[in-house]
Design a protein around this motif. Structure first.
Motif, PDB file in Angstrom:
ATOM      1  N   SER A  89       0.853  -1.179   0.000  1.00 35.89           N
ATOM      2  CA  SER A  89       0.000   0.000   0.000  1.00 35.89           C
ATOM      3  C   SER A  89       0.894   1.236   0.000  1.00 35.89           C
ATOM      4  O   SER A  89       2.116   1.147   0.173  1.00 35.89           O
ATOM      5  N   ALA A  90       0.274   2.382  -0.145  1.00 34.58           N
ATOM      6  CA  ALA A  90       1.011   3.638  -0.146  1.00 34.58           C
ATOM      7  C   ALA A  90       1.327   4.135   1.264  1.00 34.58           C
ATOM      8  O   ALA A  90       2.122   5.059   1.431  1.00 34.58           O
ATOM      9  N   LYS A  91       0.720   3.529   2.272  1.00 38.97           N
ATOM     10  CA  LYS A  91       0.806   4.066   3.638  1.00 38.97           C
ATOM     11  C   LYS A  91       2.231   4.246   4.148  1.00 38.97           C
ATOM     12  O   LYS A  91       2.559   5.313   4.697  1.00 38.97           O
TER      13      LYS A  91
ATOM     14  N   ALA B 225      -0.895   0.823  -9.011  1.00 42.46           N
ATOM     15  CA  ALA B 225      -1.966   1.285  -8.124  1.00 42.46           C
ATOM     16  C   ALA B 225      -1.388   2.023  -6.911  1.00 42.46           C
ATOM     17  O   ALA B 225      -1.940   3.037  -6.460  1.00 42.46           O
ATOM     18  N   ILE B 226      -0.263   1.530  -6.389  1.00 43.46           N
ATOM     19  CA  ILE B 226       0.377   2.205  -5.257  1.00 43.46           C
ATOM     20  C   ILE B 226       0.906   3.566  -5.693  1.00 43.46           C
ATOM     21  O   ILE B 226       0.761   4.570  -4.964  1.00 43.46           O
TER      22      ILE B 226
ATOM     23  N   GLN C 245      -0.255   5.496  -7.954  1.00 48.23           N
ATOM     24  CA  GLN C 245      -1.411   6.384  -8.078  1.00 48.23           C
ATOM     25  C   GLN C 245      -1.902   6.841  -6.705  1.00 48.23           C
ATOM     26  O   GLN C 245      -2.284   8.007  -6.529  1.00 48.23           O
ATOM     27  N   GLN C 246      -1.888   5.929  -5.724  1.00 44.73           N
ATOM     28  CA  GLN C 246      -2.297   6.297  -4.365  1.00 44.73           C
ATOM     29  C   GLN C 246      -1.361   7.363  -3.785  1.00 44.73           C
ATOM     30  O   GLN C 246      -1.814   8.340  -3.163  1.00 44.73           O
TER      31      GLN C 246
ATOM     32  N   ARG D 254      -1.956  10.711  -5.508  1.00 47.14           N
ATOM     33  CA  ARG D 254      -3.226  11.307  -5.088  1.00 47.14           C
ATOM     34  C   ARG D 254      -3.050  12.002  -3.736  1.00 47.14           C
ATOM     35  O   ARG D 254      -3.548  13.114  -3.527  1.00 47.14           O
ATOM     36  N   TRP D 255      -2.301  11.357  -2.833  1.00 46.10           N
ATOM     37  CA  TRP D 255      -2.064  11.965  -1.524  1.00 46.10           C
ATOM     38  C   TRP D 255      -1.213  13.225  -1.658  1.00 46.10           C
ATOM     39  O   TRP D 255      -1.500  14.248  -1.020  1.00 46.10           O
TER      40      TRP D 255
END
Length: 386
Positions: free
Chosen positions: A280-282, A322-323, A325-326, A329-330
Motif C-alpha cells: 500500500s502507499a501508507k 496502483a500504489i 497512483q495512491q 493522489r495523496w
C-alpha cells in the motif's frame, strides 16, 4: 581575456574576512560508502558552482569511513580542459590555517575560505593528495562527471594534467562547496533517486534536471537568485537502506544541514514501489509526513514531486501502479506539502498515462531523456523556490 579575469578572481582570502558572512551551499553531493580503493595518489575532481560569491569553502567528509583519513595537500583551481587547470589559478586549501588535515571516521570538516570571489556555474577543480592506502572511501558513486586520479605521489599543486593517468566517474570525500554572500540569498535542495541524480545524461554535460533549473534561475536578476543543490542518489529508496542510506535516514544530514537552505524538493519513492515489497502507499506517506515535520520544525518550505510513470519498466506491475497512483493522489490532495510539483502530469503520455511520453523516455521506461530532465526543471514554478 576570460581566463585572465577568472584567474584574477582566485585570490586567497583570510579566514577573518569571511567569518562574518552568510554561508550558502553552491554545490553538494550526497555520500555513501564506496567499495573503491585509493592509495598514495592525488584525486582531482571537477564540480560546478550554482551561485557565485566570496569566501569559497569546501567540506571533506569521512562520514562512512572506518579509519581516519589524512589529506596531506589540498588545492583548488579552475578547469581549463580535463585534468588541466587554468594557469595561476591553483590555490592551497587550509583547515584552521593548516595545509594538512586528518579526519576521523564519522566526521566532516569545512576548510578555511579559499578565494575572494567565484562566479556562478564555474567549473571548480579540487585536488587532494591521500597518502597511505584506503580500501573504502566516503563518496558519491554516480557523479556523471570525470574524476582524475594520478600516478603515485603528491601532484595536487600541479596545474598540468601530465600525472593524472587514470579516470573515474565517482566523487571522493568532497561533499559540499559553499560561498559567502548576502543574507537574502538561500538555497533549494532537491533530494531523490536516479531521476534527480542525473541518470541518462552524457558524462560531463551537467544536464541533471537541477542543472536546468539552475540555468532558469541564473537568467533572473541577481537579487532573486538562489543556489540549487542536488542531493540525489541513484537507486535510493525512501524507506530502506540499500543503494545509499535511505532518504528518511539521511534527510537531516544531506538536506536540513545544508548551509543557507530555504526550500526542499522531495522527489523520491519510485524505487520503493518498483523494487520493494510495499502493498500500500501508507509506509511511503508516513515517511513523507516525517520529513515534512522535520522541515517545518526548521521553518523550511518543502515541495512534493509526484512520482513519474514507469509502465514498461522490467519491474512494473498493475499492483505497483496502483500504489504509485495512491501516493500521487495523496501528494496532490493532502495539502501536507507547501506546494506540489506535478512531475507525473508533466511527463506522462496523455494517451497512456501510466507510461512516460516517448520523447521523455531514455529507453527503459523509467529513466528520463535529456528532454525529460529539462521538462522537470521547467515544471517547477520559480516563485515556489525563490
Amino acid at each position: 581575456m576570460t581566463a585572465l579575469i577568472l584567474a584574477a578572481a582566485l585570490v586567497p582570502m583570510s579566514p577573518a574576512r569571511a567569518a562574518s558572512g552568510h554561508q550558502v551551499g553552491t554545490w553538494t553531493a550526497a555520500s555513501d560508502r564506496l567499495p573503491t580503493a585509493i592509495g598514495d595518489q592525488t584525486v582531482r575532481m571537477v564540480v560546478r558552482t550554482s551561485i557565485g560569491g566570496s569566501g569559497l569553502r569546501i567540506r571533506l567528509s569521512n562520514v562512512f569511513g572506518r579509519t581516519s583519513v589524512t589529506f596531506q595537500s589540498v588545492y583548488l583551481g579552475l578547469q581549463a580542459y580535463g585534468a588541466e587547470l587554468m594557469g595561476k589559478t591553483n590555490r592551497p586549501v587550509t583547515f584552521n590555517g593548516k595545509k594538512s588535515i586528518r579526519i576521523k571516521p564519522g566526521q566532516a570538516v569545512w576548510s578555511d575560505p579559499v578565494v575572494k570571489k567565484i562566479s556562478p556555474r564555474q567549473s571548480v577543480v579540487v585536488s587532494m593528495y591521500v597518502p597511505g592506502y584506503l580500501p573504502q572511501v566516503t563518496g558519491h558513486d554516480r557523479a556523471y562527471a570525470t574524476t582524475f586520479l594520478s600516478d603515485p605521489g603528491n601532484h595536487a599543486r600541479a596545474e598540468s594534467a601530465d600525472k593524472f593517468t587514470y579516470t573515474s566517474t565517482q566523487w571522493y570525500f568532497l561533499d559540499r562547496v559553499s560561498v559567502t554572500t548576502a543574507k537574502s540569498v538561500r538555497s533549494v535542495v532537491a533530494v531523490g533517486d536516479s531521476l534527480t541524480d542525473g541518470a541518462g545524461q552524457e558524462l560531463d554535460t551537467n544536464r541533471r534536471w537541477t542543472d536546468y533549473l539552475n540555468h532558469r534561475i541564473g537568467a533572473l536578476p541577481a537579487a532573486k537568485r538562489v543556489a540549487v543543490l542536488n542531493a540525489g542518489i541513484a537507486g535510493n529508496r525512501v524507506l530502506q537502506t540499500g543503494v545509499g542510506p535511505s532518504v528518511l535516514s539521511r534527510f537531516r544530514r544531506d538536506v536540513l544541514s545544508q548551509p543557507g537552505v530555504k526550500t526542499i524538493v522531495l522527489f523520491c519513492g519510485i524505487n520503493d514501489i518498483s523494487k520493494g515489497e510495499l502493498t500500500s502507499a501508507k509506509p511511503l506517506i508516513e515517511a513523507y509526513k516525517k520529513m515534512i515535520k522535520l522541515a517545518h520544525a526548521r521553518k523550511l518550505r518543502i515541495l512534493g514531486g509526484t512520482l513519474t510513470p514507469f509502465a514498461g519498466y522490467q519491474s512494473w506491475t498493475p499492483e505497483r501502479e496502483a500504489i504509485r497512483q495512491q501516493v500521487n493522489r495523496w501528494i496532490r490532495t493532502s495539502r501536507a506539502f507547501d506546494g506540489v510539483l506535478d512531475f507525473d502530469k508533466a511527463l506522462r503520455d496523455p494517451g497512456t498515462p501510466d507510461q512516460l511520453r516517448a520523447s521523455y523516455d531514455h529507453g527503459d521506461h523509467l529513466h528520463l531523456s535529456d528532454s525529460g530532465r529539462r521538462k522537470l526543471a521547467y515544471t517547477v514554478p520559480l516563485k515556489q523556490v525563490l
